[in-house]
Design a protein around this motif. Structure first.
Motif, PDB file in Angstrom:
ATOM      1  N   ARG A 178       0.667  -1.200  -0.005  1.00  0.00           N
ATOM      2  CA  ARG A 178       0.032  -0.053   0.007  1.00  0.00           C
ATOM      3  C   ARG A 178       0.793   1.259   0.053  1.00  0.00           C
ATOM      4  N   GLY A 179       2.198   0.963   0.108  1.00  0.00           N
ATOM      5  CA  GLY A 179       3.025   2.430   0.222  1.00  0.00           C
ATOM      6  C   GLY A 179       2.914   3.060   1.197  1.00  0.00           C
ATOM      7  N   LEU A 180       2.586   2.412   2.503  1.00  0.00           N
ATOM      8  CA  LEU A 180       2.628   3.110   3.819  1.00  0.00           C
ATOM      9  C   LEU A 180       3.688   3.064   4.636  1.00  0.00           C
ATOM     10  N   PRO A 181       3.711   3.976   5.572  1.00  0.00           N
ATOM     11  CA  PRO A 181       4.836   3.892   6.731  1.00  0.00           C
ATOM     12  C   PRO A 181       4.616   2.715   7.599  1.00  0.00           C
ATOM     13  N   PHE A 182       5.816   2.122   7.863  1.00  0.00           N
ATOM     14  CA  PHE A 182       5.898   0.913   8.768  1.00  0.00           C
ATOM     15  C   PHE A 182       6.785   1.179   9.868  1.00  0.00           C
ATOM     16  N   ALA A 183       6.181   0.621  11.001  1.00  0.00           N
ATOM     17  CA  ALA A 183       6.973   0.774  12.337  1.00  0.00           C
ATOM     18  C   ALA A 183       7.089  -0.525  13.080  1.00  0.00           C
ATOM     19  N   ALA A 184       8.432  -0.962  13.259  1.00  0.00           N
ATOM     20  CA  ALA A 184       8.578  -2.205  14.175  1.00  0.00           C
ATOM     21  C   ALA A 184       8.439  -1.688  15.700  1.00  0.00           C
ATOM     22  N   VAL A 185       8.161  -2.519  16.362  1.00  0.00           N
ATOM     23  CA  VAL A 185       7.689  -2.047  17.855  1.00  0.00           C
ATOM     24  C   VAL A 185       8.066  -3.001  18.843  1.00  0.00           C
ATOM     25  N   HIS A 186       8.653  -2.549  19.904  1.00  0.00           N
ATOM     26  CA  HIS A 186       9.087  -3.301  20.956  1.00  0.00           C
ATOM     27  C   HIS A 186       7.816  -3.588  21.855  1.00  0.00           C
ATOM     28  N   HIS A 187       7.566  -5.058  22.022  1.00  0.00           N
ATOM     29  CA  HIS A 187       6.218  -5.444  22.721  1.00  0.00           C
ATOM     30  C   HIS A 187       5.946  -4.698  23.905  1.00  0.00           C
ATOM     31  N   LEU A 188       7.090  -4.579  24.790  1.00  0.00           N
ATOM     32  CA  LEU A 188       6.571  -3.782  26.015  1.00  0.00           C
ATOM     33  C   LEU A 188       6.274  -2.373  25.829  1.00  0.00           C
ATOM     34  N   ASP A 189       6.702  -1.687  24.670  1.00  0.00           N
ATOM     35  CA  ASP A 189       6.156  -0.312  24.477  1.00  0.00           C
ATOM     36  C   ASP A 189       4.704  -0.269  24.212  1.00  0.00           C
ATOM     37  N   ALA A 205      -2.736   4.404  27.412  1.00  0.00           N
ATOM     38  CA  ALA A 205      -2.959   5.623  26.864  1.00  0.00           C
ATOM     39  C   ALA A 205      -2.208   6.543  27.792  1.00  0.00           C
ATOM     40  N   VAL A 206      -1.000   6.356  27.585  1.00  0.00           N
ATOM     41  CA  VAL A 206      -0.161   7.530  28.455  1.00  0.00           C
ATOM     42  C   VAL A 206       0.279   8.835  27.961  1.00  0.00           C
ATOM     43  N   ASP A 207      -0.171   9.303  26.815  1.00  0.00           N
ATOM     44  CA  ASP A 207       0.244  10.507  26.116  1.00  0.00           C
ATOM     45  C   ASP A 207      -0.202  11.499  27.317  1.00  0.00           C
ATOM     46  N   GLY A 208       0.733  12.514  27.444  1.00  0.00           N
ATOM     47  CA  GLY A 208       0.321  13.670  28.560  1.00  0.00           C
ATOM     48  C   GLY A 208       0.333  13.261  29.905  1.00  0.00           C
ATOM     49  N   ILE A 209       0.873  12.291  30.413  1.00  0.00           N
ATOM     50  CA  ILE A 209       0.701  11.912  31.835  1.00  0.00           C
ATOM     51  C   ILE A 209       1.724  12.216  32.639  1.00  0.00           C
ATOM     52  N   GLY A 210       2.882  12.771  31.909  1.00  0.00           N
ATOM     53  CA  GLY A 210       4.092  13.197  32.682  1.00  0.00           C
ATOM     54  C   GLY A 210       4.881  12.431  33.332  1.00  0.00           C
ATOM     55  N   ALA A 248      -3.951  -3.382  18.911  1.00  0.00           N
ATOM     56  CA  ALA A 248      -4.310  -1.935  18.853  1.00  0.00           C
ATOM     57  C   ALA A 248      -3.121  -1.238  19.764  1.00  0.00           C
ATOM     58  N   MET A 249      -2.836  -1.768  20.822  1.00  0.00           N
ATOM     59  CA  MET A 249      -1.474  -1.429  21.709  1.00  0.00           C
ATOM     60  C   MET A 249      -0.151  -1.061  20.809  1.00  0.00           C
ATOM     61  N   ILE A 250      -0.080  -2.172  19.904  1.00  0.00           N
ATOM     62  CA  ILE A 250       1.140  -1.740  18.904  1.00  0.00           C
ATOM     63  C   ILE A 250       0.941  -0.600  18.103  1.00  0.00           C
ATOM     64  N   ALA A 251      -0.516  -0.331  17.610  1.00  0.00           N
ATOM     65  CA  ALA A 251      -0.659   0.788  16.824  1.00  0.00           C
ATOM     66  C   ALA A 251      -0.665   2.134  17.775  1.00  0.00           C
ATOM     67  N   MET A 252      -1.046   2.036  18.926  1.00  0.00           N
ATOM     68  CA  MET A 252      -0.814   3.172  19.870  1.00  0.00           C
ATOM     69  C   MET A 252       0.635   3.599  20.032  1.00  0.00           C
ATOM     70  N   ALA A 253       1.428   2.345  20.229  1.00  0.00           N
ATOM     71  CA  ALA A 253       2.787   2.776  20.422  1.00  0.00           C
ATOM     72  C   ALA A 253       3.592   3.431  19.424  1.00  0.00           C
ATOM     73  N   ALA A 254       2.952   3.019  18.062  1.00  0.00           N
ATOM     74  CA  ALA A 254       3.726   3.578  17.080  1.00  0.00           C
ATOM     75  C   ALA A 254       3.142   5.054  16.306  1.00  0.00           C
ATOM     76  N   ARG A 255       2.386   5.354  16.945  1.00  0.00           N
ATOM     77  CA  ARG A 255       1.430   6.571  16.370  1.00  0.00           C
ATOM     78  C   ARG A 255       2.182   7.545  15.953  1.00  0.00           C
ATOM     79  N   ALA A 256       3.046   8.006  17.178  1.00  0.00           N
ATOM     80  CA  ALA A 256       4.073   9.254  16.955  1.00  0.00           C
ATOM     81  C   ALA A 256       4.790   9.126  15.655  1.00  0.00           C
ATOM     82  N   ARG A 257       5.327   7.809  15.713  1.00  0.00           N
ATOM     83  CA  ARG A 257       6.411   7.336  14.714  1.00  0.00           C
ATOM     84  C   ARG A 257       5.785   7.490  13.369  1.00  0.00           C
TER      85      ARG A 257
END
Ligand SMILES: Nc1ncnc2c1ncn2[C@@H]1O[C@H](COP(=O)(O)OP(=O)(O)OP(=O)(O)O)[C@@H](O)[C@H]1O
Ligand SMILES: [Mg+2]
Length: 333
Positions: free
Chosen positions: A104-115, A122-127, A296-305
């Protein structure tokens, strides 16, 4: 619509999730378990796990698209777990996801399972916060900075917390997977019935140890086969929960932190959630369905990247069955 797909096949669950690329909300989270396959063996058979992932991943993806009301054209990025996990199982999801991204010509991110596990809360903005990952393979206490960087404080010296739940469940004759079954049985038991010695009592560090406790349960059952299983389960569960929460509370005091993120399959445990609730700390938990392995958690971890100015392009990244937290590189967080 801009959506991300995340894939996790690190162990015996085929997980495909779809999240909103803008706010990370979970739109679909399909997890196909393999309990019937591995149950008779009392544990995961790696070769069978890989084969089932292969058989079912297309179906999991089709369901996730349907559940989220997405089309292929809505996808703007793909993420998959690269490790740690079973190598054959990892390879199925990782290769499948790379294929989708490439086609599909899309960006791809490989993620560490624990991330992925951390992101599930949903840890964004938690400090700045403490973070406990307690799963089938890991028990790890970290300080997580607001920007996501993390410093390990302690880890299990032997069995992971989830592993101890599974092994004790097996000793009690409960069906696989044991953790949730043991927790259910414990609800009917007396947690004061068997006062097990708390693990690593008096330590000044932040490690965990559950293998001695597991042996204590085994010894008890050997000496007294008539011991009521529900009481044993409840007493064991309370000891694990006290160990986890006691160490978290001490670390919070020592480092002046008031917030704790708890992730991983054991975060689904109701008694643990209750004990954290009365600890005086601000507690950040994933919803129970996101606590155990899922895509879903893997997509959440990669969203910024995947959505940043230079979207990830990890097509060259290989599966890594042994991928310690310390080896988690910036390129794959
Ligand atoms: N309600 C519960 N109470 C206690 N333990 C639980 C509960 N639900 C799940 N677990 C445990 O969580 C573990 C599964 O979690 P998870 O899917 O995060 O681990 P994993 O993927 O096997 O390991 P890792 O993430 O370390 O690779 C199992 O050990 C299971 O027994
Ligand atoms: Mg996991």
């Amino acid at each position: 619509m801009r959506r991300l797909v995340g894939v996790d096949t690190s162990c015996d669950d085929t997980g495909v999730g779809i999240v909103d690329a803008g706010d990370g909300s979970v739109l679909a989270n399909v997890v196909l378990h393999q309990h019937e396959t591995h149950g008779p063996f009392g544990g995961v058979v790696p070769e069978r796990a890989s084969r089932e992932h292969l058989d079912r991943i297309d179906d999991a993806f089709a369901r996730a698209l349907q559940e989220s009301g997405s089309t292929l054209g809505d996808l703007v990025g793909v993420a998959a777990t690269r490790g740690p996990g079973l190598v054959g199982a990892l390879l199925v999801g990782l290769s499948w996801a790379k294929g989708l991204a490439f086609a599909r010509g899309l960006p791809f991110a490989a993620v560490h399972h624990l991330d992925g596990h951390v992101a599930s809360a949903a840890v964004d903005g938690i400090g700045r916060a403490l973070c406990l990952i307690a799963s089938g393979g890991h028990t790890l206490l970290l300080i997580r900075e607001a920007d996501g960087a993390a410093r390990p404080l302690g880890a299990s010296r032997d069995d992971a917390a989830g592993e101890a739940f599974d092994k004790v469940a097996r000793a009690l004759g409960l069906p696989f997977p044991g953790g949730p079954a043991l927790a259910r049985l414990a609800q009917e038991g007396d947690p004061d019935a068997f006062p097990f010695t708390p693990p690593l009592r008096g330590q000044s560090g932040y490690d965990f140890s559950f293998s001695g406790l597991k042996t204590a349960v085994a010894t008890l059952l050997e000496r007294d086969p008539e011991a009521p299983a529900a009481d044993v389960a409840a007493s064991f569960e309370r000891t694990v929960v006290r160990s986890l929460v006691g160490t978290i509370a001490r670390a919070a005091r020592d480092f002046g932190l008031d917030t704790v993120i708890v992730a991983g399959g054991v975060a689904a445990n109701v008694r643990l959630r209750e004990a954290l609730g009365t600890s005086g700390l601000r507690v950040v938990l994933p919803p129970p369905r996101l606590a155990t392995d899922n895509g879903a958690m893997i997509a959440m971890a990669a969203r910024a990247r995947l959505t940043g100015p230079e979207p990830a392009s990890d097509l060259e990244v290989d599966a890594a069955p042994y991928l310690p937290w310390a080896a988690r590189s910036e390129a794959t967080t």
